[in-house]
Design a protein around this motif. Structure first.
Motif, PDB file in Angstrom:
ATOM      1  N   SER A 129      22.729   0.130 112.591  1.00  0.00           N
ATOM      2  CA  SER A 129      21.356   0.096 113.091  1.00  0.00           C
ATOM      3  C   SER A 129      20.594  -1.076 112.471  1.00  0.00           C
ATOM      4  O   SER A 129      19.864  -1.789 113.161  1.00  0.00           O
ATOM      5  CB  SER A 129      20.650   1.418 112.781  1.00  0.00           C
ATOM      6  N   GLY A 130      20.786  -1.289 111.179  1.00  0.00           N
ATOM      7  CA  GLY A 130      20.124  -2.404 110.510  1.00  0.00           C
ATOM      8  C   GLY A 130      20.620  -3.762 110.984  1.00  0.00           C
ATOM      9  O   GLY A 130      19.831  -4.687 111.201  1.00  0.00           O
ATOM     10  N   ILE A 131      21.918  -3.871 111.167  1.00  0.00           N
ATOM     11  CA  ILE A 131      22.510  -5.133 111.612  1.00  0.00           C
ATOM     12  C   ILE A 131      22.006  -5.503 113.010  1.00  0.00           C
ATOM     13  O   ILE A 131      21.747  -6.663 113.310  1.00  0.00           O
ATOM     14  CB  ILE A 131      24.059  -5.045 111.582  1.00  0.00           C
ATOM     15  N   LEU A 132      21.846  -4.495 113.860  1.00  0.00           N
ATOM     16  CA  LEU A 132      21.432  -4.724 115.249  1.00  0.00           C
ATOM     17  C   LEU A 132      19.936  -4.481 115.466  1.00  0.00           C
ATOM     18  O   LEU A 132      19.485  -4.332 116.604  1.00  0.00           O
ATOM     19  CB  LEU A 132      22.246  -3.826 116.190  1.00  0.00           C
ATOM     20  N   CYS A 133      19.161  -4.496 114.381  1.00  0.00           N
ATOM     21  CA  CYS A 133      17.743  -4.128 114.456  1.00  0.00           C
ATOM     22  C   CYS A 133      16.904  -5.068 115.324  1.00  0.00           C
ATOM     23  O   CYS A 133      15.827  -4.680 115.779  1.00  0.00           O
ATOM     24  CB  CYS A 133      17.136  -4.017 113.064  1.00  0.00           C
ATOM     25  N   ASP A 134      17.367  -6.272 115.589  1.00  0.00           N
ATOM     26  CA  ASP A 134      16.590  -7.189 116.425  1.00  0.00           C
ATOM     27  C   ASP A 134      16.767  -6.939 117.921  1.00  0.00           C
ATOM     28  O   ASP A 134      16.135  -7.604 118.741  1.00  0.00           O
ATOM     29  CB  ASP A 134      16.954  -8.646 116.105  1.00  0.00           C
ATOM     30  N   LEU A 135      17.610  -5.970 118.272  1.00  0.00           N
ATOM     31  CA  LEU A 135      17.823  -5.625 119.676  1.00  0.00           C
ATOM     32  C   LEU A 135      16.940  -4.434 120.026  1.00  0.00           C
ATOM     33  O   LEU A 135      16.953  -3.419 119.327  1.00  0.00           O
ATOM     34  CB  LEU A 135      19.286  -5.258 119.933  1.00  0.00           C
ATOM     35  N   ASP A 136      16.193  -4.548 121.125  1.00  0.00           N
ATOM     36  CA  ASP A 136      15.380  -3.412 121.566  1.00  0.00           C
ATOM     37  C   ASP A 136      16.181  -2.568 122.559  1.00  0.00           C
ATOM     38  O   ASP A 136      17.329  -2.886 122.896  1.00  0.00           O
ATOM     39  CB  ASP A 136      14.036  -3.865 122.138  1.00  0.00           C
ATOM     40  N   GLU A 137      15.571  -1.492 123.044  1.00  0.00           N
ATOM     41  CA  GLU A 137      16.267  -0.583 123.969  1.00  0.00           C
ATOM     42  C   GLU A 137      16.785  -1.298 125.208  1.00  0.00           C
ATOM     43  O   GLU A 137      17.892  -1.026 125.667  1.00  0.00           O
ATOM     44  CB  GLU A 137      15.344   0.559 124.394  1.00  0.00           C
ATOM     45  N   ASN A 138      15.991  -2.212 125.765  1.00  0.00           N
ATOM     46  CA  ASN A 138      16.418  -2.937 126.967  1.00  0.00           C
ATOM     47  C   ASN A 138      17.608  -3.837 126.683  1.00  0.00           C
ATOM     48  O   ASN A 138      18.524  -3.935 127.504  1.00  0.00           O
ATOM     49  CB  ASN A 138      15.259  -3.753 127.547  1.00  0.00           C
ATOM     50  N   ASP A 139      17.587  -4.509 125.526  1.00  0.00           N
ATOM     51  CA  ASP A 139      18.728  -5.353 125.137  1.00  0.00           C
ATOM     52  C   ASP A 139      19.996  -4.505 125.054  1.00  0.00           C
ATOM     53  O   ASP A 139      21.048  -4.874 125.592  1.00  0.00           O
ATOM     54  CB  ASP A 139      18.493  -5.996 123.764  1.00  0.00           C
ATOM     55  N   ILE A 140      19.873  -3.383 124.360  1.00  0.00           N
ATOM     56  CA  ILE A 140      21.034  -2.515 124.126  1.00  0.00           C
ATOM     57  C   ILE A 140      21.560  -1.966 125.448  1.00  0.00           C
ATOM     58  O   ILE A 140      22.763  -2.037 125.725  1.00  0.00           O
ATOM     59  CB  ILE A 140      20.664  -1.380 123.147  1.00  0.00           C
ATOM     60  N   GLU A 141      20.662  -1.443 126.270  1.00  0.00           N
ATOM     61  CA  GLU A 141      21.081  -0.872 127.547  1.00  0.00           C
ATOM     62  C   GLU A 141      21.747  -1.928 128.429  1.00  0.00           C
ATOM     63  O   GLU A 141      22.794  -1.680 129.040  1.00  0.00           O
ATOM     64  CB  GLU A 141      19.870  -0.274 128.270  1.00  0.00           C
ATOM     65  N   GLY A 142      21.159  -3.113 128.481  1.00  0.00           N
ATOM     66  CA  GLY A 142      21.727  -4.188 129.291  1.00  0.00           C
ATOM     67  C   GLY A 142      23.106  -4.617 128.806  1.00  0.00           C
ATOM     68  O   GLY A 142      24.023  -4.820 129.607  1.00  0.00           O
ATOM     69  N   MET A 143      23.244  -4.744 127.499  1.00  0.00           N
ATOM     70  CA  MET A 143      24.545  -5.149 126.943  1.00  0.00           C
ATOM     71  C   MET A 143      25.599  -4.077 127.183  1.00  0.00           C
ATOM     72  O   MET A 143      26.741  -4.397 127.534  1.00  0.00           O
ATOM     73  CB  MET A 143      24.413  -5.440 125.455  1.00  0.00           C
ATOM     74  N   ILE A 144      25.211  -2.815 126.988  1.00  0.00           N
ATOM     75  CA  ILE A 144      26.167  -1.728 127.221  1.00  0.00           C
ATOM     76  C   ILE A 144      26.617  -1.717 128.680  1.00  0.00           C
ATOM     77  O   ILE A 144      27.815  -1.596 128.967  1.00  0.00           O
ATOM     78  CB  ILE A 144      25.572  -0.368 126.789  1.00  0.00           C
ATOM     79  N   GLN A 145      25.689  -1.876 129.608  1.00  0.00           N
ATOM     80  CA  GLN A 145      26.056  -1.903 131.028  1.00  0.00           C
ATOM     81  C   GLN A 145      27.008  -3.053 131.324  1.00  0.00           C
ATOM     82  O   GLN A 145      28.007  -2.882 132.039  1.00  0.00           O
ATOM     83  CB  GLN A 145      24.806  -2.027 131.905  1.00  0.00           C
TER      84      GLN A 145
END
Length: 158
Positions: A129-145
């Protein structure tokens, strides 16, 4: 009108971009993995392969055969044997024979092993979570998709 040369140039450009993407994915994955390895070593005196074995064992209360652990982690039985030996020596895992199969053992985390793994897993989640803290929900959702799409595409090719 697009010429054959233009089409070739576009294809070559896209090919180079795909290679560039692959290298960025690899670099990023390696950076995250290196940091997790460093933290496991410094905070718990442990290793990522050991964490992975404990994680596989923690997912089942019935235990796993060595070959099942190897298959889940996509490594050889030889790699798993040393880790399981050490976990057993430390009282974090136990082995028991499987009736009717002299060569196979069922490996399980002990209660102490489950406790230790729970501590490590909680820290691991916090680190990620700390390492990826600069990613917001939209970033995460988009990357996962996108990664799911890529993963499905790769499975379809096989």
């Amino acid at each position: 009108m697009t010429s054959a040369r233009d089409t070739h140039d576009i294809g070559e450009s896209l090919s180079k971009e795909r290679l560039r993407l692959w290298l960025k994915l690899l670099k990023t994955s390696n950076q995250i993995e290196s940091e997790i390895r460093r933290r496991l070593r410094s905070e718990f005196g442990s290793t990522l392969p050991r964490f992975d074995v404990m994680s596989a064992l923690a997912r089942t209360s019935d235990g796993l055969k060595m070959s099942e652990i190897s298959k889940r982690l996509r490594v050889s039985n030889g790699n798993i044997t040393g880790i399981v030996d050490k976990l057993t020596e430390e009282g974090l895992a136990s082995r028991r024979s499987i009736p009717g199969d002299r060569r196979a053992n069922l490996v399980q985390l002990t209660p102490k092993g489950r406790e230790v793994f729970a501590e490590h897993a909680e820290a691991h989640e916090s680190w990620i979570s700390g390492i990826l803290c600069d990613l917001d929900e939209n970033d995460i959702e988009g990357m996962i998709q996108r990664l799911d799409h890529l993963s499905q595409s790769l499975e379809d090719q096989n």
